[in-house]
Design a protein around this motif. Structure first.
Motif, PDB file in Angstrom:
ATOM      1  N   ARG A  15      75.652 -30.186 195.778  1.00 42.29           N
ATOM      2  CA  ARG A  15      76.582 -31.184 195.906  1.00 42.29           C
ATOM      3  C   ARG A  15      76.242 -32.135 197.327  1.00 42.29           C
ATOM      4  O   ARG A  15      76.153 -32.989 197.479  1.00 42.29           O
ATOM      5  CB  ARG A  15      77.767 -30.356 196.600  1.00 42.29           C
ATOM      6  N   ARG A  16      75.386 -31.534 197.904  1.00 43.79           N
ATOM      7  CA  ARG A  16      75.265 -32.535 199.617  1.00 43.79           C
ATOM      8  C   ARG A  16      74.201 -33.056 199.299  1.00 43.79           C
ATOM      9  O   ARG A  16      74.126 -33.938 199.323  1.00 43.79           O
ATOM     10  CB  ARG A  16      74.194 -31.517 200.443  1.00 43.79           C
ATOM     11  N   LEU A  17      73.147 -32.384 198.350  1.00 40.39           N
ATOM     12  CA  LEU A  17      71.638 -33.022 198.115  1.00 40.39           C
ATOM     13  C   LEU A  17      72.035 -34.691 196.672  1.00 40.39           C
ATOM     14  O   LEU A  17      71.641 -35.746 196.874  1.00 40.39           O
ATOM     15  CB  LEU A  17      70.501 -32.073 197.090  1.00 40.39           C
ATOM     16  N   ALA A  18      73.308 -34.570 196.154  1.00 35.91           N
ATOM     17  CA  ALA A  18      73.644 -35.238 195.273  1.00 35.91           C
ATOM     18  C   ALA A  18      74.356 -36.006 195.611  1.00 35.91           C
ATOM     19  O   ALA A  18      74.238 -37.480 195.373  1.00 35.91           O
ATOM     20  CB  ALA A  18      74.125 -34.446 194.418  1.00 35.91           C
ATOM     21  N   THR A  19      74.077 -36.335 197.119  1.00 36.27           N
ATOM     22  CA  THR A  19      74.965 -38.071 197.770  1.00 36.27           C
ATOM     23  C   THR A  19      73.878 -38.008 198.311  1.00 36.27           C
ATOM     24  O   THR A  19      74.549 -39.348 199.217  1.00 36.27           O
ATOM     25  CB  THR A  19      75.526 -37.059 198.842  1.00 36.27           C
ATOM     26  N   HIS A  20      72.593 -37.897 198.314  1.00 32.37           N
ATOM     27  CA  HIS A  20      71.335 -38.332 198.882  1.00 32.37           C
ATOM     28  C   HIS A  20      70.512 -39.374 197.309  1.00 32.37           C
ATOM     29  O   HIS A  20      71.708 -39.249 196.256  1.00 32.37           O
ATOM     30  CB  HIS A  20      70.011 -38.193 198.874  1.00 32.37           C
ATOM     31  N   ALA A  21      69.726 -40.935 197.681  1.00 27.89           N
ATOM     32  CA  ALA A  21      69.267 -41.255 197.190  1.00 27.89           C
ATOM     33  C   ALA A  21      68.320 -40.491 196.004  1.00 27.89           C
ATOM     34  O   ALA A  21      67.852 -40.970 195.502  1.00 27.89           O
ATOM     35  CB  ALA A  21      68.841 -42.498 197.095  1.00 27.89           C
ATOM     36  N   PHE A  22      67.214 -40.243 196.758  1.00 24.03           N
ATOM     37  CA  PHE A  22      66.080 -38.987 196.395  1.00 24.03           C
ATOM     38  C   PHE A  22      66.250 -37.797 196.802  1.00 24.03           C
ATOM     39  O   PHE A  22      67.215 -37.360 197.967  1.00 24.03           O
ATOM     40  CB  PHE A  22      64.792 -39.724 196.634  1.00 24.03           C
ATOM     41  N   VAL A  23      66.020 -36.784 196.030  1.00 16.91           N
ATOM     42  CA  VAL A  23      65.033 -35.672 196.756  1.00 16.91           C
ATOM     43  C   VAL A  23      63.878 -34.942 196.353  1.00 16.91           C
ATOM     44  O   VAL A  23      63.149 -35.356 195.241  1.00 16.91           O
ATOM     45  CB  VAL A  23      66.105 -34.897 196.402  1.00 16.91           C
ATOM     46  N   THR A  24      62.787 -34.534 197.106  1.00 15.70           N
ATOM     47  CA  THR A  24      61.798 -34.164 196.989  1.00 15.70           C
ATOM     48  C   THR A  24      62.492 -32.493 196.333  1.00 15.70           C
ATOM     49  O   THR A  24      62.746 -31.982 196.627  1.00 15.70           O
ATOM     50  CB  THR A  24      60.920 -33.921 198.087  1.00 15.70           C
ATOM     51  N   VAL A  25      61.124 -32.978 195.201  1.00 12.08           N
ATOM     52  CA  VAL A  25      60.972 -31.231 194.938  1.00 12.08           C
ATOM     53  C   VAL A  25      60.203 -30.374 193.830  1.00 12.08           C
ATOM     54  O   VAL A  25      58.784 -31.105 194.072  1.00 12.08           O
ATOM     55  CB  VAL A  25      61.395 -31.146 192.927  1.00 12.08           C
ATOM     56  N   ASP A  26      59.847 -29.512 194.115  1.00 19.56           N
ATOM     57  CA  ASP A  26      58.459 -28.614 193.939  1.00 19.56           C
ATOM     58  C   ASP A  26      58.640 -27.280 193.662  1.00 19.56           C
ATOM     59  O   ASP A  26      59.639 -26.693 193.396  1.00 19.56           O
ATOM     60  CB  ASP A  26      57.179 -27.956 195.287  1.00 19.56           C
ATOM     61  N   THR A  27      57.687 -26.390 193.184  1.00 19.41           N
ATOM     62  CA  THR A  27      58.175 -25.160 192.207  1.00 19.41           C
ATOM     63  C   THR A  27      56.716 -24.409 192.512  1.00 19.41           C
ATOM     64  O   THR A  27      55.931 -24.446 192.818  1.00 19.41           O
ATOM     65  CB  THR A  27      58.111 -24.800 190.677  1.00 19.41           C
ATOM     66  N   GLU A  28      57.198 -23.036 192.736  1.00 19.20           N
ATOM     67  CA  GLU A  28      56.124 -22.087 192.855  1.00 19.20           C
ATOM     68  C   GLU A  28      56.389 -20.903 191.149  1.00 19.20           C
ATOM     69  O   GLU A  28      57.482 -20.636 191.595  1.00 19.20           O
ATOM     70  CB  GLU A  28      55.884 -20.983 194.196  1.00 19.20           C
ATOM     71  N   PHE A  29      55.768 -20.693 190.715  1.00 21.39           N
ATOM     72  CA  PHE A  29      55.480 -20.398 189.691  1.00 21.39           C
ATOM     73  C   PHE A  29      54.970 -19.358 189.603  1.00 21.39           C
ATOM     74  O   PHE A  29      53.410 -19.131 189.875  1.00 21.39           O
ATOM     75  CB  PHE A  29      55.482 -20.791 188.920  1.00 21.39           C
ATOM     76  N   LEU A  30      54.433 -18.500 188.516  1.00 20.82           N
ATOM     77  CA  LEU A  30      53.061 -17.522 188.097  1.00 20.82           C
ATOM     78  C   LEU A  30      52.920 -17.821 186.457  1.00 20.82           C
ATOM     79  O   LEU A  30      53.876 -17.613 185.821  1.00 20.82           O
ATOM     80  CB  LEU A  30      53.163 -16.468 188.141  1.00 20.82           C
ATOM     81  N   ARG A  31      51.958 -17.566 185.799  1.00 20.78           N
ATOM     82  CA  ARG A  31      51.819 -18.316 184.349  1.00 20.78           C
ATOM     83  C   ARG A  31      50.068 -17.193 183.682  1.00 20.78           C
ATOM     84  O   ARG A  31      49.841 -17.196 183.140  1.00 20.78           O
ATOM     85  CB  ARG A  31      51.687 -19.153 183.952  1.00 20.78           C
ATOM     86  N   GLU A  32      49.655 -16.631 184.492  1.00 19.74           N
ATOM     87  CA  GLU A  32      48.235 -15.775 184.703  1.00 19.74           C
ATOM     88  C   GLU A  32      48.509 -14.457 183.253  1.00 19.74           C
ATOM     89  O   GLU A  32      47.267 -14.545 182.041  1.00 19.74           O
ATOM     90  CB  GLU A  32      48.039 -14.939 185.588  1.00 19.74           C
ATOM     91  N   THR A  33      49.827 -14.324 183.674  1.00 16.71           N
ATOM     92  CA  THR A  33      49.753 -12.930 182.346  1.00 16.71           C
ATOM     93  C   THR A  33      50.822 -12.794 181.681  1.00 16.71           C
ATOM     94  O   THR A  33      51.368 -12.511 180.116  1.00 16.71           O
ATOM     95  CB  THR A  33      50.179 -11.804 182.912  1.00 16.71           C
ATOM     96  N   THR A  34      51.271 -14.721 181.185  1.00  9.16           N
ATOM     97  CA  THR A  34      52.287 -15.250 180.448  1.00  9.16           C
ATOM     98  C   THR A  34      51.993 -16.236 179.824  1.00  9.16           C
ATOM     99  O   THR A  34      51.378 -17.085 180.420  1.00  9.16           O
ATOM    100  CB  THR A  34      53.737 -14.823 180.986  1.00  9.16           C
ATOM    101  N   PHE A  35      52.566 -16.616 177.999  1.00  9.23           N
ATOM    102  CA  PHE A  35      52.654 -17.859 177.688  1.00  9.23           C
ATOM    103  C   PHE A  35      53.250 -18.890 178.671  1.00  9.23           C
ATOM    104  O   PHE A  35      52.543 -20.146 178.682  1.00  9.23           O
ATOM    105  CB  PHE A  35      53.058 -17.706 176.850  1.00  9.23           C
ATOM    106  N   TRP A  36      54.468 -18.447 178.895  1.00  9.52           N
ATOM    107  CA  TRP A  36      55.752 -19.765 179.730  1.00  9.52           C
ATOM    108  C   TRP A  36      55.439 -19.156 180.822  1.00  9.52           C
ATOM    109  O   TRP A  36      55.420 -18.043 181.561  1.00  9.52           O
ATOM    110  CB  TRP A  36      56.913 -19.348 179.289  1.00  9.52           C
ATOM    111  N   PRO A  37      54.995 -19.935 182.102  1.00 11.77           N
ATOM    112  CA  PRO A  37      55.328 -20.322 182.945  1.00 11.77           C
ATOM    113  C   PRO A  37      56.284 -19.770 183.618  1.00 11.77           C
ATOM    114  O   PRO A  37      57.392 -19.669 183.747  1.00 11.77           O
ATOM    115  CB  PRO A  37      55.530 -21.027 183.852  1.00 11.77           C
TER     116      PRO A  37
END
Length: 399
Positions: A15-37
């Motif tokens: 809700r707080r982030l939605a009051t801004h013109a932009f948000v920066t985003v990143d993810t951390e994930f694994l996919r070494e042993t799976t098809f889908w991340p």
């Protein structure tokens, strides 16, 4: 350290982030042993705050995050967004938009081809990132403070990078240049991995319609199997085995087992039966209904033209401060050398104005390249009144 582990806390921060013109985003994930991340952590930042969301926390509902990603009033800023967007698409069938990819923007602004986030932070923010948690296992819990700090750094500096790149794009009138790339990144077709299309990754590895038919069926079987079992494609069959099957087209279990790269014993398994069935379907395909195979352009006698186009591309890239890969790739150059009306990005939009038209002029001898004081320059030929064509003054490779 600001780690979100509950749905209520996530809803509050969104809700707080939605009051801004932009948000920066990143993810951390694994996919070494799976098809889908496998999504492990999501990092978010506005001008006022930065947080990490533990996507694996018990009972956490990511719905507030997906609502934020779908909000058309907020620009979502990523670096090298493709894998991050794939994750959101797989989980929620939405694609964050409007989108700003700082890696693409950096290429337009002359920071080089596919510049890394760390290099961009170093160049723009004059900061060296701590890489101690770079190869961490993001699925292990609890997350350590150092891991969370590392993750959040990926979105805090991104705020400054976004502001600087956006400013440069506006100053140079190149903001619209991103539209084609962002349209590709925000298209669901980019992330929909249909088994029927799996063969396209190997389309240049076969030359005969029969081989193509077998490749399409076997690649489609492997893709469907990997998705259903949620394992990497290589766990089903390695790429080189896939190509060997397409070229050899064995029709019995014994012939299958005799292939050099085929996994021993697999020919007698259920998978072996399925592969033989796929090969039979491929052999039964009507060649007239198969996609047209492109001839290898490198054997078309256009090698010299392609080499000249590479020099022109480098000259234009350097003089205009745009990464060469953003303008054209080798396949584009080969296509242009073979066909003035080639269906490539380099002959459309801003790329055509910047490079494509000059590439055609060079191809047809109406533009020449020479060297002056160690730098490549262009000589454009013009028809003078009542005189033969004469070269115009050289255009130097200056910004």
């Amino acid at each position: 350290m600001s780690l979100i582990t509950t749905t209520e806390a996530l809803a509050d921060v969104c809700r707080r982030l939605a009051t801004h013109a932009f948000v920066t985003v990143d993810t951390e994930f694994l996919r070494e042993t799976t098809f889908w991340p496998k999504l492990c952590v999501v990092q978010l930042a506005s001008a006022d705050e930065a947080v990490a969301v533990d996507a694996l926390a018990d009972g956490l509902d990511l719905a507030p995050l997906f609502a934020l990603m779908a909000d058309p009033a907020i620009v979502k800023v990523f670096h090298a967004a493709r894998q991050d967007l794939e994750i959101v698409w797989n989980l929620a069938k939405i694609i964050p938009a409007p989108l700003f990819d700082t890696q693409v923007a950096a290429m337009v602004c002359g920071f080089g081809d596919q510049v890394s986030y760390g290099d961009l932070v170093q160049t723009v923010c004059k900061v060296s990132l701590d890489k101690s948690s770079r190869f961490t296992d993001w699925s292990r819990r609890p997350l350590l403070p150092a891991q969370v700090d590392y993750a959040i750094a990926d979105v805090t500096y991104l705020r400054d990078i976004y502001a600087i790149l956006q400013g440069k794009l506006k100053e140079t009138g190149r903001l619209g240049w991103l539209s084609d790339e962002m349209a590709l990144l925000t298209s669901p077709a980019t992330y929909e991995q249909h088994p029927d299309n799996a063969w396209e990754r190997f389309r240049n590895r076969v030359r005969k319609p029969r081989d193509l038919g077998v490749l399409m069926e076997v690649a489609g079987w492997r893709e469907a199997e990997a998705q259903a079992r949620d394992v990497p494609r290589s766990r089903i069959l390695k790429d080189d085995v896939l190509i060997e099957l397409a070229l050899a087209a064995p029709r019995t279990a014994d012939a299958l087992g005799n292939l050099r790269a085929f996994p021993r014993g697999m020919e007698r398994s259920r998978a072996g039966v399925d592969i033989l069935a796929a090969i039979e379907r491929g052999l039964a395909r009507d060649p007239k209904t198969l996609p047209k195979l492109e001839r290898d352009r490198r054997t078309g006698g256009n090698g010299a033209t392609v080499e000249l186009l590479k020099v022109l591309l480098r000259q234009i890239s350097e003089s205009h401060g745009v990464a060469a890969k953003m303008i054209a790739n080798v396949e584009d150059l080969e296509a242009i050398a073979a066909d003035d009306n080639a269906k490539v990005a380099a002959l459309t939009g801003w790329r055509r104005d910047l490079f494509g038209l000059k590439a055609l002029e060079l191809k047809h001898g109406r533009l020449a390249l020479t060297v002056e004081r160690g730098r490549v320059v262009m000589l454009e030929w013009q028809e003078a009144p009542e005189e033969a064509a004469q070269p115009a003054a050289p255009e130097a490779a200056t910004g």
